[in-house]
Design a protein around this motif. Structure first.
Motif, short mmCIF file in Angstrom:
data_model
loop_
_atom_site.label_atom_id
_atom_site.label_comp_id
_atom_site.label_asym_id
_atom_site.label_seq_id
_atom_site.Cartn_x
_atom_site.Cartn_y
_atom_site.Cartn_z
N PRO A 272 0.82 -1.21 0.00
CA PRO A 272 0.00 0.00 0.00
C PRO A 272 0.85 1.26 0.00
O PRO A 272 1.95 1.28 0.57
CB PRO A 272 -0.79 -0.12 1.32
N TYR A 273 0.36 2.32 -0.63
CA TYR A 273 1.08 3.59 -0.64
C TYR A 273 1.22 4.16 0.77
O TYR A 273 2.13 4.95 1.03
CB TYR A 273 0.37 4.60 -1.54
N GLU A 274 0.34 3.75 1.68
CA GLU A 274 0.48 4.22 3.07
C GLU A 274 1.72 3.64 3.73
O GLU A 274 2.19 4.17 4.73
CB GLU A 274 -0.76 3.84 3.89
N VAL A 275 2.24 2.55 3.19
CA VAL A 275 3.44 1.92 3.74
C VAL A 275 4.69 2.50 3.09
O VAL A 275 5.66 2.86 3.77
CB VAL A 275 3.39 0.39 3.54
N ALA A 276 4.71 2.56 1.77
CA ALA A 276 5.87 3.08 1.04
C ALA A 276 5.47 3.41 -0.38
O ALA A 276 4.45 2.94 -0.89
CB ALA A 276 7.01 2.06 1.05
N ASP A 277 6.29 4.23 -1.03
CA ASP A 277 6.03 4.64 -2.41
C ASP A 277 6.65 3.70 -3.42
O ASP A 277 6.15 3.56 -4.54
CB ASP A 277 6.58 6.05 -2.64
N ARG A 278 7.76 3.06 -3.04
CA ARG A 278 8.49 2.20 -3.97
C ARG A 278 9.09 1.02 -3.24
O ARG A 278 9.30 1.07 -2.03
CB ARG A 278 9.61 2.98 -4.67
N PHE A 279 9.41 -0.02 -4.00
CA PHE A 279 10.07 -1.22 -3.47
C PHE A 279 11.20 -1.54 -4.43
O PHE A 279 10.98 -1.63 -5.65
CB PHE A 279 9.06 -2.38 -3.43
N THR A 280 12.41 -1.70 -3.93
CA THR A 280 13.55 -1.92 -4.82
C THR A 280 14.44 -3.03 -4.28
O THR A 280 14.37 -3.39 -3.11
CB THR A 280 14.36 -0.62 -5.01
N VAL A 281 15.28 -3.55 -5.16
CA VAL A 281 16.24 -4.60 -4.82
C VAL A 281 17.64 -4.09 -5.13
O VAL A 281 17.85 -3.45 -6.17
CB VAL A 281 15.99 -5.89 -5.63
N THR A 282 18.59 -4.36 -4.27
CA THR A 282 19.94 -3.91 -4.55
C THR A 282 20.98 -4.81 -3.89
O THR A 282 20.67 -5.58 -2.98
CB THR A 282 20.14 -2.45 -4.09
N SER A 283 22.21 -4.70 -4.38
CA SER A 283 23.40 -5.25 -3.75
C SER A 283 24.44 -4.14 -3.74
O SER A 283 24.25 -3.09 -4.37
CB SER A 283 23.93 -6.45 -4.53
N ARG A 284 25.55 -4.34 -3.06
CA ARG A 284 26.56 -3.27 -3.03
C ARG A 284 27.12 -3.00 -4.42
O ARG A 284 27.50 -1.88 -4.74
CB ARG A 284 27.70 -3.63 -2.07
N TYR A 285 27.14 -4.03 -5.28
CA TYR A 285 27.75 -3.86 -6.60
C TYR A 285 26.81 -3.19 -7.60
O TYR A 285 27.23 -2.88 -8.71
CB TYR A 285 28.22 -5.20 -7.14
N LEU A 286 25.57 -2.96 -7.22
CA LEU A 286 24.68 -2.19 -8.07
C LEU A 286 24.90 -0.68 -7.90
O LEU A 286 24.31 0.11 -8.62
CB LEU A 286 23.22 -2.55 -7.80
N PHE A 287 25.75 -0.31 -6.93
CA PHE A 287 26.19 1.07 -6.79
C PHE A 287 27.51 1.23 -7.55
O PHE A 287 28.41 0.41 -7.43
CB PHE A 287 26.41 1.43 -5.32
N TYR A 288 27.63 2.30 -8.32
CA TYR A 288 28.81 2.54 -9.14
C TYR A 288 30.05 2.65 -8.24
O TYR A 288 29.96 3.20 -7.14
CB TYR A 288 28.61 3.82 -9.95
N PRO A 289 31.23 2.14 -8.66
CA PRO A 289 32.42 2.15 -7.80
C PRO A 289 32.78 3.52 -7.25
O PRO A 289 33.11 3.65 -6.06
CB PRO A 289 33.51 1.59 -8.70
N THR A 290 32.74 4.57 -8.09
CA THR A 290 33.08 5.90 -7.59
C THR A 290 32.06 6.36 -6.56
O THR A 290 32.42 7.00 -5.56
CB THR A 290 33.14 6.92 -8.74
N TYR A 291 30.79 6.03 -6.77
CA TYR A 291 29.77 6.37 -5.78
C TYR A 291 30.08 5.68 -4.45
O TYR A 291 29.97 6.28 -3.39
CB TYR A 291 28.37 5.97 -6.26
N ARG A 292 30.47 4.40 -4.50
CA ARG A 292 30.79 3.67 -3.28
C ARG A 292 31.95 4.33 -2.54
O ARG A 292 31.93 4.44 -1.31
CB ARG A 292 31.12 2.20 -3.59
N ASP A 293 32.96 4.78 -3.29
CA ASP A 293 34.10 5.47 -2.67
C ASP A 293 33.64 6.76 -1.99
O ASP A 293 34.08 7.07 -0.87
CB ASP A 293 35.16 5.79 -3.71
N CYS A 294 32.76 7.50 -2.65
CA CYS A 294 32.27 8.75 -2.07
C CYS A 294 31.42 8.48 -0.82
O CYS A 294 31.52 9.22 0.17
CB CYS A 294 31.46 9.52 -3.11
N ALA A 295 30.58 7.46 -0.86
CA ALA A 295 29.76 7.12 0.29
C ALA A 295 30.63 6.76 1.49
O ALA A 295 30.33 7.14 2.63
CB ALA A 295 28.82 5.96 -0.04
#
Length: 262
Positions: free
Chosen positions: A163-186
């Motif tokens: 329900p939208y009352e719970v959240a607007d979106r649902f996503t799946v991720t792993s650490r490698y789905l973040f770009y390497p430079t982004y990971r370094d910045c984080a």
């Protein structure tokens, strides 16, 4: 099921839309007299209140990694319990995104009918609050499973029933789905937030509003006269979304920045 909170005029998130009627509030501010005090984000055991059990999130038996960070330069240091190193790294990358205000681990349960027609539920790995007021549910998986079409179909089925009352979106991720430079910045943002230097933060924020439309990281550090203190403050301000940077640019001397403060 929404929580309404009063908002102080001087709170760093006061200008952001809708956040104070979300299911998750912005993080508590740190005590300036004890800025490194640690705040756990979960209950570690069953507790009773007025004869009723409090809601239990993740238990100690499922914790493999304790991840500690600040989600804002003024926020309390929070401890997140993680079921795996993969989860801790995803949490680090979530925490370093300038659009993320807060998140909680194992907070939200979503009932749904699975693809075989069975009534079941899932406990979501992270419930994330964005600066826009949107709330995102995040399932963390190792990289192969996070890209597997059959699993993505399962999550799409859950998302369609959330329900939208719970959240607007649902996503799946792993650490490698973040770009390497982004990971370094984080990671750099995570390290910079480990420090506590409000004077430097305020000075760099004010300076960023007087350097023109664009400036480099080196230019603002040189203009401040604060050296490494200034650089760390800029990194914190980028992490908080008050100084802008392209997500895939590194924290290099010639990286282009701009003031993003409201």
């Amino acid at each position: 099921m929404q929580t309404v909170m009063e908002i102080a005029d001087n709170h760093p998130h006061a200008h952001l839309p809708h956040l104070w009627s979300a299911n998750i509030a912005p993080p508590t501010l740190a005590d300036p007299d004890d800025p490194n005090k640690l705040s756990p984000t979960r209950l570690s055991r069953a507790e009773m209140k007025s004869g009723e059990p409090k809601r239990i999130w993740k238990s100690g038996s499922t914790c493999r990694v304790a991840f500690v960070t600040r989600l804002h330069r003024r926020a309390v240091r929070q401890e997140f319990w993680c079921a795996s190193f993969e989860e801790s790294q995803v949490f680090l990358n979530i925490a370093g995104h300038p659009e993320v205000v807060n998140f909680m681990e194992q907070r939200t349960t979503v009932p749904f009918v699975d693809l075989s027609g069975r009534d079941t539920f899932t406990r979501v790995d992270a419930h994330v609050l964005l600066r826009s007021g949107e709330e995102v549910l995040v399932s963390v998986k190792y990289d192969e499973k996070a890209r597997r079409q059959s699993y993505l179909a399962e999550i799409a089925n859950v998302a369609a029933q959330t329900p939208y009352e719970v959240a607007d979106r649902f996503t799946v991720t792993s650490r490698y789905l973040f770009y390497p430079t982004y990971r370094d910045c984080a990671h750099a943002i995570h390290q910079a937030r480990g420090g506590w230097d409000p004077d430097a933060d305020d000075h760099m924020l004010e300076l960023s509003e007087h350097l023109g439309e664009r400036f480099t990281l080196q230019e603002i550090v040189d203009a401040s006269g604060l050296g490494h203190r200034g650089r760390r403050a800029v990194i914190r301000l980028v992490g908080d979304g008050d100084i802008g940077k392209h997500l895939l640019d590194p924290f290099s001397p010639d990286t282009q920045l701009w003031s993003a403060a409201a």
